[in-house]
Design a protein around this motif. Structure first.
Motif, PDB file in Angstrom:
ATOM      1  N   LEU A   1      36.832  38.524  55.645  1.00  0.00           N
ATOM      2  CA  LEU A   1      36.767  39.713  56.503  1.00  0.00           C
ATOM      3  C   LEU A   1      36.269  39.352  57.898  1.00  0.00           C
ATOM      4  N   ASP A   2      35.325  38.424  57.957  1.00  0.00           N
ATOM      5  CA  ASP A   2      34.792  37.994  59.242  1.00  0.00           C
ATOM      6  C   ASP A   2      35.844  37.308  60.103  1.00  0.00           C
ATOM      7  N   ARG A   3      36.872  36.805  59.471  1.00  0.00           N
ATOM      8  CA  ARG A   3      37.961  36.156  60.214  1.00  0.00           C
ATOM      9  C   ARG A   3      39.049  37.153  60.611  1.00  0.00           C
ATOM     10  N   GLY A   4      38.797  38.424  60.320  1.00  0.00           N
ATOM     11  CA  GLY A   4      39.722  39.465  60.736  1.00  0.00           C
ATOM     12  C   GLY A   4      40.812  39.774  59.735  1.00  0.00           C
ATOM     13  N   PHE A   5      40.740  39.189  58.531  1.00  0.00           N
ATOM     14  CA  PHE A   5      41.759  39.446  57.519  1.00  0.00           C
ATOM     15  C   PHE A   5      41.518  40.817  56.894  1.00  0.00           C
ATOM     16  N   LYS A   6      42.598  41.556  56.716  1.00  0.00           N
ATOM     17  CA  LYS A   6      42.478  42.884  56.112  1.00  0.00           C
ATOM     18  C   LYS A   6      42.661  42.764  54.609  1.00  0.00           C
ATOM     19  N   VAL A   7      41.556  42.546  53.922  1.00  0.00           N
ATOM     20  CA  VAL A   7      41.551  42.399  52.472  1.00  0.00           C
ATOM     21  C   VAL A   7      40.470  43.301  51.900  1.00  0.00           C
ATOM     22  N   ALA A   8      40.744  43.912  50.759  1.00  0.00           N
ATOM     23  CA  ALA A   8      39.770  44.796  50.119  1.00  0.00           C
ATOM     24  C   ALA A   8      39.936  44.727  48.612  1.00  0.00           C
ATOM     25  N   ALA A   9      38.820  44.839  47.912  1.00  0.00           N
ATOM     26  CA  ALA A   9      38.834  44.951  46.453  1.00  0.00           C
ATOM     27  C   ALA A   9      38.606  46.411  46.096  1.00  0.00           C
ATOM     28  N   VAL A  10      39.482  46.953  45.270  1.00  0.00           N
ATOM     29  CA  VAL A  10      39.423  48.369  44.922  1.00  0.00           C
ATOM     30  C   VAL A  10      39.521  48.530  43.404  1.00  0.00           C
ATOM     31  N   ALA A  11      38.589  49.268  42.836  1.00  0.00           N
ATOM     32  CA  ALA A  11      38.627  49.539  41.398  1.00  0.00           C
ATOM     33  C   ALA A  11      39.818  50.452  41.101  1.00  0.00           C
ATOM     34  N   PRO A  12      40.755  50.007  40.271  1.00  0.00           N
ATOM     35  CA  PRO A  12      41.944  50.824  40.002  1.00  0.00           C
ATOM     36  C   PRO A  12      41.652  51.947  39.017  1.00  0.00           C
ATOM     37  N   ASP A  13      42.415  52.993  39.128  1.00  0.00           N
ATOM     38  CA  ASP A  13      42.316  54.114  38.185  1.00  0.00           C
ATOM     39  C   ASP A  13      43.516  54.015  37.246  1.00  0.00           C
ATOM     40  N   PHE A  14      43.325  53.313  36.135  1.00  0.00           N
ATOM     41  CA  PHE A  14      44.430  53.075  35.213  1.00  0.00           C
ATOM     42  C   PHE A  14      44.992  54.378  34.648  1.00  0.00           C
ATOM     43  N   PRO A  15      44.150  55.337  34.236  1.00  0.00           N
ATOM     44  CA  PRO A  15      44.708  56.617  33.753  1.00  0.00           C
ATOM     45  C   PRO A  15      45.598  57.295  34.790  1.00  0.00           C
ATOM     46  N   PHE A  16      45.234  57.190  36.055  1.00  0.00           N
ATOM     47  CA  PHE A  16      46.043  57.768  37.124  1.00  0.00           C
ATOM     48  C   PHE A  16      47.372  57.022  37.257  1.00  0.00           C
ATOM     49  N   LEU A  17      47.337  55.694  37.173  1.00  0.00           N
ATOM     50  CA  LEU A  17      48.543  54.894  37.359  1.00  0.00           C
ATOM     51  C   LEU A  17      49.562  55.096  36.232  1.00  0.00           C
ATOM     52  N   VAL A  18      49.079  55.280  35.002  1.00  0.00           N
ATOM     53  CA  VAL A  18      50.017  55.423  33.880  1.00  0.00           C
ATOM     54  C   VAL A  18      50.510  56.857  33.715  1.00  0.00           C
ATOM     55  N   LYS A  19      49.857  57.804  34.357  1.00  0.00           N
ATOM     56  CA  LYS A  19      50.219  59.211  34.168  1.00  0.00           C
ATOM     57  C   LYS A  19      51.681  59.455  34.541  1.00  0.00           C
ATOM     58  N   ASN A  20      52.377  60.164  33.664  1.00  0.00           N
ATOM     59  CA  ASN A  20      53.794  60.508  33.851  1.00  0.00           C
ATOM     60  C   ASN A  20      54.702  59.285  33.934  1.00  0.00           C
ATOM     61  N   THR A  21      54.302  58.214  33.270  1.00  0.00           N
ATOM     62  CA  THR A  21      55.144  57.027  33.152  1.00  0.00           C
ATOM     63  C   THR A  21      55.360  56.739  31.668  1.00  0.00           C
ATOM     64  N   PRO A  22      56.326  55.882  31.334  1.00  0.00           N
ATOM     65  CA  PRO A  22      56.540  55.537  29.926  1.00  0.00           C
ATOM     66  C   PRO A  22      55.349  54.836  29.287  1.00  0.00           C
ATOM     67  N   ALA A  23      54.401  54.371  30.094  1.00  0.00           N
ATOM     68  CA  ALA A  23      53.251  53.651  29.555  1.00  0.00           C
ATOM     69  C   ALA A  23      52.070  54.556  29.230  1.00  0.00           C
ATOM     70  N   GLU A  24      52.175  55.842  29.517  1.00  0.00           N
ATOM     71  CA  GLU A  24      51.035  56.736  29.311  1.00  0.00           C
ATOM     72  C   GLU A  24      50.646  56.827  27.836  1.00  0.00           C
ATOM     73  N   ALA A  25      51.626  56.991  26.959  1.00  0.00           N
ATOM     74  CA  ALA A  25      51.326  57.090  25.526  1.00  0.00           C
ATOM     75  C   ALA A  25      50.754  55.781  25.012  1.00  0.00           C
ATOM     76  N   TRP A  26      51.329  54.654  25.469  1.00  0.00           N
ATOM     77  CA  TRP A  26      50.814  53.329  25.063  1.00  0.00           C
ATOM     78  C   TRP A  26      49.360  53.186  25.462  1.00  0.00           C
ATOM     79  N   PHE A  27      49.036  53.568  26.684  1.00  0.00           N
ATOM     80  CA  PHE A  27      47.676  53.436  27.188  1.00  0.00           C
ATOM     81  C   PHE A  27      46.706  54.297  26.379  1.00  0.00           C
ATOM     82  N   ASN A  28      47.093  55.512  26.082  1.00  0.00           N
ATOM     83  CA  ASN A  28      46.209  56.399  25.325  1.00  0.00           C
ATOM     84  C   ASN A  28      45.967  55.873  23.914  1.00  0.00           C
TER      85      ASN A  28
END
Length: 411
Positions: free
Chosen positions: A197-224
């Motif tokens: 970041l100090d070198r000006g690179f735009k990088v970030a670590a973000v905690a993903p919301d897996f329930p949000f990502l699978v919602k309304n996809t074919p993987a939602e039932a698998w995830f549950n």
């Protein structure tokens, strides 16, 4: 149990030979500086070269002296998506970790008891901000949107991973990289990324919301089912398969470029669109025999991504290495390639996988003979014109184990 040494993996950190160290740093410097290399040869539709091991070209010393002063030219994309599909051999054949089940869970019952240990299943105040953080991060100033996943500890995000991140920005000064990781989205994770970041690179670590990502996809039932403990995760480390799924979901939701954390970028991805790479080809027909999901470039809502997610959920098998990853994308593409509505490009192995997992260690240890030296020299020369990056297959700065085992262990 995996052998402690496979194809030279892990030799870098313990190299005893001065010559081995010289060769390693020569190749490493090439990897990190080659982002500005002239390409005089386009990727032809079927003519994947077979002469890579016989060309005695410039030495590594010459590459070191000249690689940083060359100007990058755009590489025309002429690879057809109509290549005939060759029947893939047994799913365990040539797999770098086909026996990787040392930490196998004792069935569904034990997994149900441990489910709370898998933070990825949780949706809390931090993860609920995920969608907004993604939209805010990838603004109009981002030339290319990159994603990586990290399911291991902060401490294990080491030199190799940092170099991989740095390589993204050497070729994309105006690019943006988001690391999807609950562990890295922390004070300690910020400290790891701060030098970048100090070198000006735009990088970030973000905690993903897996329930949000699978919602309304074919993987939602698998995830549950997995979350509730009704589905057996199998013997393969679960985080490996969660990573296989998450990369598909995030590209489906937002579009962009997914990269494994052991992939060194050599030149810009800016000209790539809806692209997947072949890991291997048939020696006679020159048609691809296996694809890989370590690098994926897709627009949001691309129909192929939807098919990948669907196949993952319907055919999930946690006991076969690669079944839900490289073999899965190969199965799907075999069915849809050439059909109307699916527009994508398959690049030859030289684009993303110029050295296979068996031989990658040879780039980081002293050649045994002149033939070995010629192979290294020829391979490095090849990388200059036809390669977007090099997949290291977990072979350097690792523990000697391969196939994303260390970096994808459950935490």
């Amino acid at each position: 149990m995996l052998a402690a040494k496979i194809s030279g993996c892990g030799l870098v950190s313990r190299a005893k030979s001065p010559l081995a160290s010289v060769i390693f740093f020569a190749v490493l410097m090439f990897f990190m500086l080659v982002n500005s290399i002239v390409s005089n040869t386009s990727l032809e539709p079927v003519a994947f070269t077979r002469k890579e091991d016989s060309h005695a070209l410039r030495t590594l010393e010459v590459v070191r002296k000249t690689s940083s002063g060359v100007v990058l030219l755009p590489l025309p994309l002429t690879v057809s998506t109509q290549n005939r599909i060759i029947e893939v051999d047994n799913e365990h054949r040539d797999s770098p970790a086909s026996s990787m089940s040392g930490e196998k869970e004792d069935g569904v019952g034990k997994f149900r008891r441990k489910v709370q240990e898998y933070g990825i299943f949780k949706s809390d105040e931090l993860t609920k901000k995920f969608h907004g953080r993604v939209l805010g991060f990838f603004n109009d100033g981002c030339e290319v949107h990159f994603f990586m996943t990290w399911f291991s500890t902060v401490e294990s995000f080491g030199t190799r991973e940092t170099m991989a991140v740095e390589s993204v920005f050497k070729s994309h000064p105006n690019g943006c990289l988001m690391i999807l990781s609950r562990t890295m989205d922390s004070v300690r994770g910020y400290r790891v990324l701060k030098p970048l970041l100090d070198r000006g690179f735009k990088v970030a670590a973000v905690a993903p919301d897996f329930p949000f990502l699978v919602k309304n996809t074919p993987a939602e039932a698998w995830f549950n089912e997995m979350k509730s403990g009704k589905k057996d995760p199998g013997g393969i480390p679960l985080a490996q398969n969660l990573s296989n799924l998450m990369r598909l979901l995030v590209l489906h939701k937002y579009g962009g470029v997914y990269l494994d954390t052991d992939f060194m970028v050599l030149k810009s991805f800016k000209g790539l669109k809806n692209t997947i790479g072949a890991q291997s080809i048939d020696g006679v027909s020159k048609n691809w025999t296996r694809l890989n999901n370590a690098v994926l470039v897709f627009d949001m809502n691309h129909p192929l991504l939807f098919k990948f997610v669907e196949e993952f959920a319907l055919t999930f098998d946690g006991n076969k290495w690669g079944h839900n990853g490289p073999y899965m994308v190969s199965r799907v593409v075999r069915r849809v390639e050439g059909r109307a509505g699916y527009n994508f490009t398959i690049l030859p192995p030289m684009a993303f996988y110029p050295v296979d997992w068996i031989k990658i260690g040879s780039l980081f240890k002293a050649p045994r003979d002149r033939a070995g030296s010629r192979w290294v020299e020829g391979k490095v020369q090849q990388l200059k014109g036809k390669t977007y990056g090099v997949h290291l297959w977990e072979c350097i700065y690792g523990t000697g184990k391969v196939a994303n085992y260390r970096s994808n262990r459950e935490v």
